[in-house]
Design a protein around this motif. Structure first.
Motif, PDB file in Angstrom:
ATOM      1  N   THR A 240       0.828  -1.197   0.000  1.00 52.49           N
ATOM      2  CA  THR A 240       0.000   0.000   0.000  1.00 52.49           C
ATOM      3  C   THR A 240       0.862   1.246   0.000  1.00 52.49           C
ATOM      4  OG1 THR A 240      -0.081   0.179   2.410  1.00 52.49           O
ATOM      5  CG2 THR A 240      -1.810  -1.153   1.361  1.00 52.49           C
ATOM      6  N   LEU A 241       0.240   2.369  -0.365  1.00 45.41           N
ATOM      7  CA  LEU A 241       0.891   3.675  -0.334  1.00 45.41           C
ATOM      8  C   LEU A 241       1.402   3.978   1.069  1.00 45.41           C
ATOM      9  CD1 LEU A 241       1.473   6.301  -1.871  1.00 45.41           C
ATOM     10  CD2 LEU A 241      -0.768   7.110  -1.121  1.00 45.41           C
ATOM     11  N   ALA A 242       0.558   3.686   2.075  1.00 45.71           N
ATOM     12  CA  ALA A 242       0.948   3.980   3.457  1.00 45.71           C
ATOM     13  C   ALA A 242       2.212   3.219   3.847  1.00 45.71           C
ATOM     14  CB  ALA A 242      -0.189   3.639   4.416  1.00 45.71           C
ATOM     15  N   GLU A 243       2.285   1.958   3.404  1.00 46.16           N
ATOM     16  CA  GLU A 243       3.465   1.156   3.752  1.00 46.16           C
ATOM     17  C   GLU A 243       4.720   1.783   3.141  1.00 46.16           C
ATOM     18  OE1 GLU A 243       3.337  -2.879   2.289  1.00 46.16           O
ATOM     19  OE2 GLU A 243       5.099  -3.469   3.448  1.00 46.16           O
ATOM     20  N   LEU A 246       5.473   5.142   5.011  1.00 43.31           N
ATOM     21  CA  LEU A 246       5.945   4.925   6.388  1.00 43.31           C
ATOM     22  C   LEU A 246       7.410   4.508   6.384  1.00 43.31           C
ATOM     23  CD1 LEU A 246       2.827   3.198   7.893  1.00 43.31           C
ATOM     24  CD2 LEU A 246       3.886   5.263   8.773  1.00 43.31           C
ATOM     25  N   GLY A 247       7.779   3.671   5.421  1.00 44.68           N
ATOM     26  CA  GLY A 247       9.175   3.246   5.303  1.00 44.68           C
ATOM     27  C   GLY A 247      10.083   4.430   5.026  1.00 44.68           C
TER      28      GLY A 247
ATOM     29  N   LYS B  69       2.030  -2.537  10.359  1.00 41.98           N
ATOM     30  CA  LYS B  69       3.495  -2.665  10.160  1.00 41.98           C
ATOM     31  C   LYS B  69       4.092  -1.331  10.589  1.00 41.98           C
ATOM     32  CE  LYS B  69       7.040  -3.303   6.599  1.00 41.98           C
ATOM     33  NZ  LYS B  69       7.334  -3.632   5.182  1.00 41.98           N
ATOM     34  N   TYR B  70       5.283  -1.351  11.170  1.00 40.27           N
ATOM     35  CA  TYR B  70       5.903  -0.132  11.715  1.00 40.27           C
ATOM     36  C   TYR B  70       5.054   0.421  12.868  1.00 40.27           C
ATOM     37  CZ  TYR B  70       8.173   0.108   7.076  1.00 40.27           C
ATOM     38  OH  TYR B  70       8.867  -0.161   5.921  1.00 40.27           O
ATOM     39  N   GLU B  72       2.020   1.003  12.700  1.00 41.03           N
ATOM     40  CA  GLU B  72       0.965   1.844  12.127  1.00 41.03           C
ATOM     41  C   GLU B  72       0.100   1.011  11.191  1.00 41.03           C
ATOM     42  OE1 GLU B  72       0.599   5.068  12.819  1.00 41.03           O
ATOM     43  OE2 GLU B  72       2.519   5.540  13.759  1.00 41.03           O
ATOM     44  N   VAL B  73      -1.109   1.498  10.946  1.00 42.59           N
ATOM     45  CA  VAL B  73      -2.012   0.820  10.018  1.00 42.59           C
ATOM     46  C   VAL B  73      -1.541   1.095   8.593  1.00 42.59           C
ATOM     47  CG1 VAL B  73      -4.379   0.709   9.158  1.00 42.59           C
ATOM     48  CG2 VAL B  73      -3.945   1.083  11.607  1.00 42.59           C
ATOM     49  N   ILE B  74      -1.271   0.057   7.832  1.00 37.57           N
ATOM     50  CA  ILE B  74      -0.855   0.265   6.441  1.00 37.57           C
ATOM     51  C   ILE B  74      -1.965  -0.079   5.476  1.00 37.57           C
ATOM     52  CG2 ILE B  74       1.617  -0.032   6.912  1.00 37.57           C
ATOM     53  CD1 ILE B  74       1.306  -2.843   5.478  1.00 37.57           C
ATOM     54  N   GLY B  75      -3.033  -0.692   5.967  1.00 40.01           N
ATOM     55  CA  GLY B  75      -4.152  -1.056   5.109  1.00 40.01           C
ATOM     56  C   GLY B  75      -5.100  -1.923   5.916  1.00 40.01           C
ATOM     57  N   VAL B  89      -1.279  -7.519  -2.173  1.00 39.46           N
ATOM     58  CA  VAL B  89      -2.372  -6.819  -2.867  1.00 39.46           C
ATOM     59  C   VAL B  89      -3.615  -7.690  -3.062  1.00 39.46           C
ATOM     60  CG1 VAL B  89      -0.918  -5.079  -3.968  1.00 39.46           C
ATOM     61  CG2 VAL B  89      -1.264  -7.289  -5.087  1.00 39.46           C
ATOM     62  N   VAL B  92      -5.293  -7.306   0.681  1.00 39.98           N
ATOM     63  CA  VAL B  92      -5.179  -6.043   1.429  1.00 39.98           C
ATOM     64  C   VAL B  92      -5.719  -4.904   0.570  1.00 39.98           C
ATOM     65  CG1 VAL B  92      -3.583  -4.379   2.488  1.00 39.98           C
ATOM     66  CG2 VAL B  92      -3.099  -6.832   2.638  1.00 39.98           C
ATOM     67  N   ASP B  94      -6.347  -0.408   0.734  1.00 41.28           N
ATOM     68  CA  ASP B  94      -5.917   0.811   1.439  1.00 41.28           C
ATOM     69  C   ASP B  94      -6.831   1.141   2.602  1.00 41.28           C
ATOM     70  OD1 ASP B  94      -4.658   2.138  -1.529  1.00 41.28           O
ATOM     71  OD2 ASP B  94      -3.562   1.933   0.351  1.00 41.28           O
TER      72      ASP B  94
END
Lengths: 385, 94
Positions: A240-243, A246-247, B69-70, B72-75, B89, B92, B94
């Protein structure tokens, strides 16, 4: 503390460079010939330049002025077609207290004579610069640019977090850092906004992402958010864009966001701290922004390998990917892939990066400086995001 | 270095609230993945082949739940995800 070259405006350089700056592409060859013949010089060239107008002209003015007035620069030779085009650029450089000379090809109508004049100017400046001593400086005068390029799945789990630790260490010691690449924070800008010291800064960082998305729309990319992660990112494991964002944001540690500036705007570290500059994502364009903003050193994490650096700001290249580390023994200044084997903690790896930043500040060369493979690129609006 | 029992590290969790781990190398379905989280280690059986750089669920994730992940919510999960499943994908959004 670090040992740096004092400047009239109170800043301090980690290098004392003579920058030979070609103001338009038709003079790049002349500038290159000058630099090839004088030790202690660095070459700053760009493409286009002649008859540029509007936003692109404004951006070039800021970029060249910023690079020429970077604390690492002790003297400037401007190379251009006619002297009048150099006047606008020369004035602020002189105001910053740096030696500046102009070589205008049309004053000579001769390649050999204009190059000779440039060599003479550059040699005199380089001789003067070589006699200046470093003096003790507080870390509050050090600004570190944070960069990543050729990112892969290790970037967010080893290299960038280690850089974030180094960033926090520098901030806690009184220094400053600049994060850039607006498209890379898209998807995590709310987290940076939450770290902002006040509402105005929080709004600015969210707006910086929105402005970039609008520029993309105008340039024919209707939904840049939806087109990220890109196909190669997805193949590599980013979902995802967020992933992805965040990285990327891991580089910036955890301290409060002090301010947000535009591309190539000076970052005045008052107060010292963590700043964001809105830049395109490609490395040479973003590093040019960082150098023009006043970063004296850039720390550059590459996941899969990337050879570039900036001529005005010594660039520390490193990776958190063990394969990349083994292949790049000749151009990576350090590596932190031992995070992935559990041999070191992210905190220990971060200290390794921080120690290198201080060493480079005190004069240690980076490989890319030694190879002289640096590249400056001023962004052209509409072409890059 | 490796996990205390000598097996090599196959995947990394970034934060202790994560429900996925990122694979450092290709993992074959049926294999036990050794996952490192800071100084801790855990083992999860891979339900699918998971390529290098891709994510593996370290616990079951229900459809609609956050993928973390990290820290935080990534999806969020677009389908029920079993512990050890390939997370990408196809399951999962967004």
């Amino acid at each position: 503390m670090f040992n740096g070259f004092p400047r009239p405006n109170g800043s301090a350089g980690v290098r004392n460079l003579v920058a030979v700056i070609s103001l338009m592409d038709n003079c790049n060859g002349l500038a290159r010939k000058i630099v090839e013949n004088v030790r202690g010089t660095v070459l700053v060239t760009d493409l286009f330049g002649r008859k540029m107008q509007g936003t692109n002209h404004e951006m070039r003015l800021k970029a060249f002025e910023g690079m020429a007035t970077n604390p690492n620069v002790g003297g400037v030779v401007l190379v251009t077609l006619h002297a009048t085009s150099a006047e606008t650029f020369a004035a602020p450089i002189a105001v910053a207290g740096k030696d500046v000379e102009t070589v205008a090809y049309q004053d000579f109508g001769s390649t050999l004579k204009s190059v000779e004049q440039g060599i003479l100017h550059a040699a005199k400046m380089a001789k003067k610069c070589s006699g200046v001593q470093r003096e003790e400086q507080p870390l509050s005068k050090l600004v570190l640019g944070l960069e990543c390029g050729g990112s892969d799945f290790t970037s967010g789990i080893s290299g960038n977090p280690a850089l974030g630790v180094a960033a926090d260490m520098l901030l806690d010691a009184g220094g400053s850092v600049i994060l850039s690449e607006t498209a890379e924070i898209m998807g995590a800008e709310h987290l940076l906004a939450a770290r902002a010291v006040n509402d105005a800064v929080a709004k600015k960082i969210v707006q910086a992402v929105a402005d970039m998305e609008e520029m993309a729309r105008i340039a024919g990319v209707p939904d840049i958010r939806r087109s990220n992660p890109a196909a190669d990112n997805i193949k590599g494991g980013l979902t995802t864009l967020a992933e992805k964002a965040l990285g990327a944001v891991k580089k910036a540690g955890s301290r409060p966001l002090q301010g947000v500036v535009d591309y190539c705007e000076p970052v005045v570290p008052d107060p010292p701290g963590f700043y964001f500059m809105s830049t395109p994502a490609p490395a040479c364009e973003s590093m040019t922004g960082l150098a023009a903003g006043g970063a004296q050193i850039i720390a550059f994490n590459t996941g899969s390998g990337q050879p570039s650096s900036h001529p005005v700001a010594p660039t520390i290249k490193f990776t958190g990917n063990p394969l990349t580390a083994s292949r790049g023994v000749d151009d990576l200044d350090l590596e932190v892939s031992d995070i992935l084997t559990g041999a070191v903690s992210i905190a220990e790896a971060g200290k390794r990066i921080y120690d290198e930043v201080i060493a480079v500040a005190n004069g240690r060369y980076t490989y890319t400086e030694l190879y002289d493979t640096a590249q400056s690129t001023i962004s052209v609006q509409g072409a890059s995001f | 270095m490796a996990a205390p029992d000598g097996t090599k590290i196959d995947a990394i969790m970034v934060s202790d609230t994560d429900n996925v781990a990122t694979c450092l190398d290709d993992i074959a379905a049926g294999g036990d993945a050794t996952i490192m989280l800071g100084k801790e280690f855990l083992k999860v059986r891979a339900e699918h082949d998971v390529p290098r750089g891709h994510k593996l669920a370290v616990m079951a994730i229900a459809k609609g739940d956050a993928i973390v992940k990290y820290g935080e919510v990534i999806g969020k999960a677009s389908a029920d995800i079993a512990k050890g499943a390939h997370v990408h994908v196809h399951n999962v959004v967004d």
